[in-house]
Design an enzyme around this catalytic site. Structure first.
Site, PDB file in Angstrom:
ATOM      1  N   LYS A 113      36.793 -24.830  21.248  1.00  0.00           N
ATOM      2  CA  LYS A 113      35.862 -24.341  22.278  1.00  0.00           C
ATOM      3  C   LYS A 113      35.469 -22.891  22.056  1.00  0.00           C
ATOM      4  O   LYS A 113      34.344 -22.505  22.332  1.00  0.00           O
ATOM      5  CB  LYS A 113      36.455 -24.531  23.675  1.00  0.00           C
ATOM      6  CG  LYS A 113      36.498 -25.989  24.078  1.00  0.00           C
ATOM      7  CD  LYS A 113      36.553 -26.200  25.565  1.00  0.00           C
ATOM      8  CE  LYS A 113      36.343 -27.680  25.860  1.00  0.00           C
ATOM      9  NZ  LYS A 113      36.502 -28.030  27.248  1.00  0.00           N
ATOM     10  N   LYS A 196      33.690 -36.027  19.319  1.00  0.00           N
ATOM     11  CA  LYS A 196      33.891 -36.782  20.562  1.00  0.00           C
ATOM     12  C   LYS A 196      32.710 -36.599  21.508  1.00  0.00           C
ATOM     13  O   LYS A 196      32.041 -35.555  21.476  1.00  0.00           O
ATOM     14  CB  LYS A 196      35.229 -36.394  21.215  1.00  0.00           C
ATOM     15  CG  LYS A 196      35.203 -35.214  22.104  1.00  0.00           C
ATOM     16  CD  LYS A 196      36.450 -35.111  22.992  1.00  0.00           C
ATOM     17  CE  LYS A 196      36.220 -33.917  23.916  1.00  0.00           C
ATOM     18  NZ  LYS A 196      36.858 -33.974  25.175  1.00  0.00           N
ATOM     19  N   LYS A 199      30.671 -33.336  27.430  1.00  0.00           N
ATOM     20  CA  LYS A 199      29.691 -32.846  28.419  1.00  0.00           C
ATOM     21  C   LYS A 199      28.875 -31.708  27.863  1.00  0.00           C
ATOM     22  O   LYS A 199      27.723 -31.515  28.223  1.00  0.00           O
ATOM     23  CB  LYS A 199      30.413 -32.303  29.655  1.00  0.00           C
ATOM     24  CG  LYS A 199      31.307 -33.267  30.377  1.00  0.00           C
ATOM     25  CD  LYS A 199      31.706 -32.618  31.694  1.00  0.00           C
ATOM     26  CE  LYS A 199      32.931 -33.242  32.287  1.00  0.00           C
ATOM     27  NZ  LYS A 199      34.162 -32.553  31.894  1.00  0.00           N
TER      28      LYS A 199
HETATM   29  N1  AQP Z   1      34.977 -38.596  24.555  1.00  0.00           N
HETATM   30  C1  AQP Z   1      36.000 -38.904  25.329  1.00  0.00           C
HETATM   31  N2  AQP Z   1      36.650 -40.078  25.191  1.00  0.00           N
HETATM   32  C2  AQP Z   1      37.694 -40.412  25.993  1.00  0.00           C
HETATM   33  N3  AQP Z   1      38.145 -39.613  26.977  1.00  0.00           N
HETATM   34  C3  AQP Z   1      37.523 -38.430  27.161  1.00  0.00           C
HETATM   35  N4  AQP Z   1      37.703 -37.420  28.042  1.00  0.00           N
HETATM   36  C4  AQP Z   1      36.800 -36.443  27.803  1.00  0.00           C
HETATM   37  N5  AQP Z   1      36.005 -36.776  26.789  1.00  0.00           N
HETATM   38  C5  AQP Z   1      36.431 -38.019  26.354  1.00  0.00           C
HETATM   39  C6  AQP Z   1      38.725 -37.429  29.083  1.00  0.00           C
HETATM   40  O1  AQP Z   1      38.080 -37.179  30.316  1.00  0.00           O
HETATM   41  C7  AQP Z   1      38.975 -36.467  31.160  1.00  0.00           C
HETATM   42  C8  AQP Z   1      38.257 -35.311  31.782  1.00  0.00           C
HETATM   43  O2  AQP Z   1      37.870 -34.394  30.804  1.00  0.00           O
HETATM   44  P1  AQP Z   1      37.565 -32.892  31.249  1.00  0.00           P
HETATM   45  O3  AQP Z   1      36.372 -32.849  32.067  1.00  0.00           O
HETATM   46  O4  AQP Z   1      38.733 -32.313  31.903  1.00  0.00           O
HETATM   47  O5  AQP Z   1      37.423 -32.076  29.923  1.00  0.00           O
HETATM   48  P2  AQP Z   1      37.128 -32.389  28.461  1.00  0.00           P
HETATM   49  O6  AQP Z   1      38.173 -33.252  27.860  1.00  0.00           O
HETATM   50  O7  AQP Z   1      36.927 -31.075  27.804  1.00  0.00           O
HETATM   51  O8  AQP Z   1      35.783 -33.215  28.592  1.00  0.00           O
HETATM   52  P3  AQP Z   1      34.423 -33.074  27.887  1.00  0.00           P
HETATM   53  O9  AQP Z   1      33.562 -34.115  28.474  1.00  0.00           O
HETATM   54  O10 AQP Z   1      34.554 -33.087  26.418  1.00  0.00           O
HETATM   55  O11 AQP Z   1      33.880 -31.672  28.348  1.00  0.00           O
HETATM   56  P4  AQP Z   1      33.531 -30.382  27.541  1.00  0.00           P
HETATM   57  O12 AQP Z   1      32.312 -30.689  26.762  1.00  0.00           O
HETATM   58  O13 AQP Z   1      33.292 -29.381  28.621  1.00  0.00           O
HETATM   59  O14 AQP Z   1      34.714 -30.073  26.667  1.00  0.00           O
HETATM   60  C9  AQP Z   1      40.180 -36.061  30.305  1.00  0.00           C
HETATM   61  O15 AQP Z   1      41.261 -36.935  30.585  1.00  0.00           O
HETATM   62  C10 AQP Z   1      39.700 -36.263  28.906  1.00  0.00           C
HETATM   63  O16 AQP Z   1      40.751 -36.622  28.035  1.00  0.00           O
END
Ligand code: AQP
Length: 334
Positions: A113, A196, A199
Site C-alpha cells: 500500500k 487481487k 477497492k
Molecule cells: N480480492 C479479495 N478476495 C477475497 N477476499 C477479499 N477481501 C478483500 N479483497 C478480497 C476481504 O474483504 C475483507 C474486507 O477487506 P477490507 O475492506 O478490510 O480491506 P482490504 O483487504 O484492503 O480490501 P480491498 O478491497 O483490497 O481494499 P483496498 O483496495 O483499500 O486495499 C477482508 O476480510 C479481506 O480479506
C-alpha cells in the site's frame, strides 16, 4: 462458545471479493449455534489513507447496508462502526507499545500500500496491524473470518497476544484463529489475474461492485481479460492461466459448485459462452443484494439506528475487557 469478530473498511467500491472472501462467510457463521458474531465497519482503519469526511460517512453506511443486505441479522449479530467504541483506539495504543518495529517491517500489506512513497505514508498505515489486533482482542474474539490477504495480520495478532501475556505474566488474551474458507478466498482483478480485486484499483472494470446493476455486471464480465484458448476440462488445465482460474473460481463460488464440476460443464467451450452464463449467474446472485443495499442506503436513519444499537452492545463487551487491560498494565482507574 466461539466469539467471531471481523470488519470491512468503509473505503468505497465494495466488491465481489469483499463479499465472497468475507461478508458471505459472516452470514454463514451467524447461523452457527453457540457463536456470538461482532461485525465492525472499521472507519479508524479507513483514515490510514486520506478519506473525504462526507464520503467516509456515506461509505460507512454503505458497508453497514451491505452487511444487512447480505443477510446479517442485527438482532442476532452486532453491527457497529469502530470509532464509536473507544476500546479499539485505547487498546491499539497499548499494542503499539507491545509490538516490535521488526514485526511491522515484515508486513507485506504495508509495503504494497505504501509502495514507493513509504516516507509519505501515514504512521497509521504502518501501525494498522496493531489496531487490527486491538479490534479482535478487545472482544477476546476466538475466530476471525477474513480473506487470504489478511492471514499475515492474524499471525501478528497472535504474536501480540502472546507477548502481552508473557510480558505481564498473565493468561489473558486468547490465541485467535483465522477462518479462511469458502470457494473464493482470493478473488482476482478482472483486468489482471495476478492482482487481487481491490477497492482502490483505479479501474472500475477490475471489479464487480456490490451495487452494480445488470448492465454494469454484463459489461465488466464481457470485458474481463481472458486468454485465447478454450476452457480446460480439468482443474490441472488452469495452471498458468490466472484469468481463467479466477473466472471459473468466481462461477464456482457464486453457484456453490466446485471448480471441477464447473469445468465438467464448460470445459472445451469458448470464453464467450462461459461469460454469458457467468453474467446470468452474477446478476441472479448479486442483483437482489445490490438493490437492497441501495434501498437501505436511502434509509440512513434505519442504518444509523442499527449502528447505534450495535455500538452499545459492542461497548458492553469491550469496556470491561479494556478495564482489565488497564489493571494489568498498571494504569490507575481513579
Ligand atoms: N480480492 C479479495 N478476495 C477475497 N477476499 C477479499 N477481501 C478483500 N479483497 C478480497 C476481504 O474483504 C475483507 C474486507 O477487506 P477490507 O475492506 O478490510 O480491506 P482490504 O483487504 O484492503 O480490501 P480491498 O478491497 O483490497 O481494499 P483496498 O483496495 O483499500 O486495499 C477482508 O476480510 C479481506 O480479506
Amino acid at each position: 462458545m466461539s466469539r467471531i469478530f471481523s470488519g470491512v473498511q468503509p473505503t468505497g467500491n465494495l466488491h465481489l471479493g469483499n463479499y465472497l472472501g468475507a461478508i458471505r462467510n459472516f452470514v454463514e457463521l451467524q447461523a452457527e449455534e453457540n457463536s456470538e458474531c461482532i461485525y465492525c465497519v472499521v472507519d479508524l482503519h479507513a483514515i490510514t489513507v486520506w478519506q473525504d469526511p462526507a464520503a467516509l460517512r456515506a461509505n460507512t453506511r454503505e458497508v453497514a447496508a451491505a452487511y444487512l443486505a447480505a443477510g446479517i441479522d442485527p438482532k442476532r449479530s452486532i453491527i457497529f462502526n469502530q470509532s464509536a467504541v473507544s476500546a479499539h483506539a485505547e487498546l491499539a495504543w497499548v499494542f503499539n507499545c507491545v509490538a516490535r518495529l521488526g514485526w511491522l517491517n515484515r508486513m507485506t500489506q504495508f509495503k504494497e500500500k505504501a509502495g514507493k512513497h513509504r516516507e509519505n505514508a501515514s504512521v497509521g498505515l504502518y501501525a494498522y496491524p496493531n489496531l487490527m489486533a486491538a479490534d479482535i482482542l478487545a472482544y477476546k474474539a476466538t475466530h476471525v473470518p477474513v480473506g487470504e490477504d489478511q492471514k499475515q495480520h492474524l499471525e501478528l495478532t497472535r504474536d501480540i497476544a502472546q507477548k502481552f501475556n508473557n510480558d505481564f505474566g498473565v493468561d489473558f488474551f486468547p490465541m485467535t484463529e483465522p477462518l479462511i474458507f469458502g470457494a473464493a478466498t482470493r478473488v482476482m482483478s478482472l483486468r489482471d489475474g495476478s492482482k487481487k480485486m481491490s477497492k482502490s484499483d483505479p479501474s472500475d472494470y477490475s471489479r464487480i461492485n456490490l451495487t452494480d446493476g445488470p448492465d454494469e455486471i454484463a459489461r465488466k464480465v464481457r470485458k474481463a481479460k481472458t486468454d485465447p484458448h478454450p476452457l480446460p476440462e480439468t482443474t490441472e488445465g488452469l495452471e498458468g492461466r490466472p484469468e481463467a482460474r479466477n473466472l471459473v473460481g468466481i462461477f464456482a463460488a457464486l453457484s456453490g459448485r466446485d471448480v471441477a464440476d464447473v469445468l465438467g460443464e464448460f470445459g472445451g467451450q469458448q470464453f464467450s459462452a462461459f461469460k454469458a452464463a457467468l453474467v446470468d449467474l452474477a446478476v441472479e446472485k448479486l442483483g437482489p443484494m445490490g438493490a437492497e443495499m441501495k434501498r437501505l442506503m436511502a434509509d440512513s436513519a434505519y442504518v444509523d439506528d442499527v449502528l447505534r444499537d450495535g455500538a452499545k452492545r459492542a461497548a458492553a463487551i469491550a469496556t470491561p475487557i479494556m478495564d482489565e487491560v488497564k489493571d494489568i498494565v498498571g494504569f490507575l482507574r481513579p
